[in-house]
Write an enzyme that holds these catalytic residues in place. Structure first.
Site, PDB file in Angstrom:
ATOM      1  N   ASN A 111       0.946   2.044   4.729  1.00 16.43           N
ATOM      2  CA  ASN A 111       2.186   2.713   5.156  1.00 16.43           C
ATOM      3  C   ASN A 111       2.252   4.183   4.751  1.00 16.43           C
ATOM      4  O   ASN A 111       2.746   5.016   5.501  1.00 16.43           O
ATOM      5  CB  ASN A 111       3.417   1.940   4.653  1.00 16.43           C
ATOM      6  CG  ASN A 111       3.470   1.883   3.157  1.00 16.43           C
ATOM      7  OD1 ASN A 111       2.445   1.839   2.477  1.00 16.43           O
ATOM      8  ND2 ASN A 111       4.663   1.893   2.605  1.00 16.43           N
TER       9      ASN A 111
ATOM     10  N   ALA B 233       2.229 -11.584  -1.041  1.00 10.98           N
ATOM     11  CA  ALA B 233       1.274 -12.698  -0.917  1.00 10.98           C
ATOM     12  C   ALA B 233      -0.103 -12.244  -1.403  1.00 10.98           C
ATOM     13  O   ALA B 233      -0.775 -12.959  -2.165  1.00 10.98           O
ATOM     14  CB  ALA B 233       1.211 -13.164   0.537  1.00 10.98           C
TER      15      ALA B 233
ATOM     16  N   GLU C 222       2.274  -3.550  -7.327  1.00 14.01           N
ATOM     17  CA  GLU C 222       3.465  -2.973  -6.667  1.00 14.01           C
ATOM     18  C   GLU C 222       3.573  -3.673  -5.326  1.00 14.01           C
ATOM     19  O   GLU C 222       2.735  -3.451  -4.445  1.00 14.01           O
ATOM     20  CB  GLU C 222       3.284  -1.463  -6.461  1.00 14.01           C
ATOM     21  CG  GLU C 222       3.138  -0.666  -7.734  1.00 14.01           C
ATOM     22  CD  GLU C 222       4.344  -0.764  -8.634  1.00 14.01           C
ATOM     23  OE1 GLU C 222       5.444  -1.043  -8.131  1.00 14.01           O
ATOM     24  OE2 GLU C 222       4.185  -0.592  -9.846  1.00 14.01           O
TER      25      GLU C 222
ATOM     26  N   CYS D 192       8.048   0.824   1.358  1.00 14.39           N
ATOM     27  CA  CYS D 192       8.458  -0.327   0.546  1.00 14.39           C
ATOM     28  C   CYS D 192       9.879  -0.163   0.017  1.00 14.39           C
ATOM     29  O   CYS D 192      10.541  -1.126  -0.331  1.00 14.39           O
ATOM     30  CB  CYS D 192       7.480  -0.527  -0.599  1.00 14.39           C
ATOM     31  SG  CYS D 192       7.280   0.954  -1.590  1.00 14.39           S
TER      32      CYS D 192
ATOM     33  N   GLU E 214       4.206   1.865 -12.401  1.00 10.45           N
ATOM     34  CA  GLU E 214       3.398   3.068 -12.243  1.00 10.45           C
ATOM     35  C   GLU E 214       4.282   4.260 -12.618  1.00 10.45           C
ATOM     36  O   GLU E 214       5.431   4.097 -12.982  1.00 10.45           O
ATOM     37  CB  GLU E 214       2.915   3.179 -10.797  1.00 10.45           C
ATOM     38  CG  GLU E 214       2.014   2.026 -10.389  1.00 10.45           C
ATOM     39  CD  GLU E 214       1.388   2.199  -9.024  1.00 10.45           C
ATOM     40  OE1 GLU E 214       2.092   2.631  -8.090  1.00 10.45           O
ATOM     41  OE2 GLU E 214       0.186   1.895  -8.885  1.00 10.45           O
TER      42      GLU E 214
END
Ligand code: NDP
Length: 480
Positions: A150, A229, A248, A282, A461
């Site tokens: 992304n 997953a 993450e 995200c 992070e």
């Protein structure tokens, strides 16, 4: 057709078994390059290169590592136009977004950790007249950095920069769907003189190269960003081997809009939070909860703004909403739009596939879509869609807003929109999320801990958190 090769030991190398995957341009649906489909054979070459480089890189004074990273950041800035265009073609995102967000942040990530390399310090625990302890922070060794599609170069650099700054050698795997900017980045590493073997970039699919990479006995830590997953599969692979790992993962982020918010600014920012990068961040809001007294007013203003978003060719400077990243992802997002209606939702904006004229006629475009009337526990309000689909619902009071926001398995990011600062503090302490934004979204300070709770991840992070992850603390105790 252009071939995207691995970067091993400072050189571009074809995959050992000669296999390639097709790489598609999402805006046109056409294959435009081919990617090395690496496997365990390529991994062995990368591990050997990293092993040879490891000691010298770790021994290099941190100032020297910092200088090299600064050069890399400057090289990204110089190549910004090339990188922005490559990202827009490879990912489908608008070129203006690629330039102002992806490229800008990639250089900023590297510069930030170049500075951090010279500022990172360790602890000393004084025992008075008895003795003293000091803690060494030494590189872990060879580390794996795995990143998603992304924000391809942005998230790739967010991982490798702290790993390199702390003296580790990296084997990185970008997403097979968006390999191009990592490929260009390899060239920049050569140009600025990053020593051979310090960073190695292997392309290919998750099962073919991602899984062997995390499993390799010489790889001592895994930093992963991607779906929950995949994160669980990686944890299952590395936990029994007692490797360090940081995950993450996905999100189902709420936005809580109270009647006392700064209305105009809130509508604008919540639209941005829902649909930036086609909703494929995200941190994007996918559940908007609005206090019932302003629900109708907010909804109308929101829809009015969403309908002004310009959908178009990612390479057009005026485009605000580009293509989804792949045919598979396009199908997934569209299936959730259909599911929303089956679950009793009403589409109040968007909801359709878009066919553009000209070169983008076969691209993967979907309108920014808003749905209302869904229950809290339906699949669309519980599962991560990761696209331009967002639900909107009224809430009764603070307690109801809190329960709705906390009511999924995810806990990445939440935004609160209210002028009542006491309420904002009260809610912040009760919301089960790693990141709480008040009257803002995506405002980032790279020093802060970044990551999620619950199914959104493990570890953090950002800033010295990342520097700590990529180092082993070793306590040295001296008795006087
Ligand atoms: P995936 O989990 O499918 O893939 C992420 C990366 O892992 C890719 O490089 C992928 O390769 C690789 N991979 C896949 N299987 C394995 C495996 N068994 N072992 C090792 N590596 C593997 O995520 P997506 O690329 O689809 O990215 C979208 C997801 O990322 C969303 O859930 C989003 O929320 C999350 N994300 C989380 C962020 C955060 O900071 N919390 C930030 C950005 C995204 P391949 O591409 O070949 O499958």
């Amino acid at each position: 057709m252009q071939k995207i090769h691995n970067y091993i030991n400072g050189e571009f190398i074809a995959p050992v078994d000669g296999k390639y995957l097709d790489n598609y341009e999402p805006a046109t649906g056409q294959i435009y390059s081919q990617i090395a489909q690496s496997n365990a054979n390529d991994l062995e070459l990368a591990v050997k290169a990293a092993e040879l480089a490891q000691q010298d890189w770790a021994d290099l004074p941190s100032e020297q590592r910092s200088i090299l990273l600064m050069k890399l950041a400057a090289a990204i800035e110089s190549a910004s136009e090339e990188l922005a265009k490559a990202e827009a073609i490879d990912n489908g995102k608008p070129i203006s977004f690629a330039r102002n967000v992806d490229c800008y942040r990639s250089a900023a990530n590297i510069r930030f950790f170049a500075n951090a390399a010279t500022q990172f310090s360790t602890d000393c625990h004084d025992m008075g007249k008895i003795g003293v302890n000091y803690t060494l922070r030494q590189p872990v060794g060879i580390v794996a950095c795995i990143s998603p599609w992304n924000l391809p170069l942005y998230l790739f650099t967010w991982k490798i920069a702290p790993a390199l700054a702390t003296g580790n050698c990296v084997i990185a795997k970008p997403s097979e769907i968006t390999p191009m900017t990592a490929f260009i980045f390899s060239r920049l590493c050569i140009e600025v003189g990053i020593p051979k073997g310090v960073i190695n970039i292997l392309h290919g699919s998750g099962p073919s190269i991602g899984a062997p990479l995390v499993d390799h006995p010489k790889v001592k830590a895994v930093s992963f960003t991607g779906g929950s997953a995949t994160g669980r599969a990686i944890a299952a692979s590395v936990a029994p081997k007692l490797k360090k790992f940081s995950l993450e993962l996905g999100g189902k982020n709420p936005s809580l809009v109270f009647a006392d918010c700064n209305f105009e600014a809130t509508v604008k920012e919540v639209v941005r939070s829902a649909f930036s990068n086609q909703g494929q961040i995200c941190l994007c809001a996918s559940r908007i909860y609005v206090e019932q007294s302003i629900y109708e007013k907010f909804k109308s203003a929101f829809v009015e703004l969403v309908e002004q978003i310009k959908i178009g060719d990612p390479l057009d400077e005026t485009t605000q909403h580009g293509a989804l990243v792949s045919q598979a992802h396009f199908d997934k997002v569209y299936s959730y739009i259909q599911l929303a209606q089956q679950e009793g939702g009403k589409i109040i904006s968007g909801g359709k596939k878009v066919t553009l004229s000209g070169r983008c006629g076969k691209g993967y475009f979907i309108e920014p879509t808003l749905v209302e009337g869904l229950s809290d526990d339906c699949r669309v309000n519980q599962e991560e869609v990761f696209g331009p689909l967002c639900s909107i619902q009224p809430f009764i009071d603070e307690k109801d807003a809190l329960s709705k926001a906390n009511g999924t398995e995810y806990g990445l990011a939440v935004s609160i929109w209210s002028q009542d600062i006491s309420r904002c503090h009260r809610l912040s302490s009760q919301l089960d999320f790693g990141i709480v934004w008040i009257n803002t979204w995506l405002l980032r300070d790279l020093r802060t801990p970044f990551g999620g709770m619950k199914s959104s991840g493990m570890g953090r992070e950002g800033g010295f958190e990342a520097m700590r992850f990529f180092t082993e603390p070793k306590n040295v105790c001296i008795k006087y």
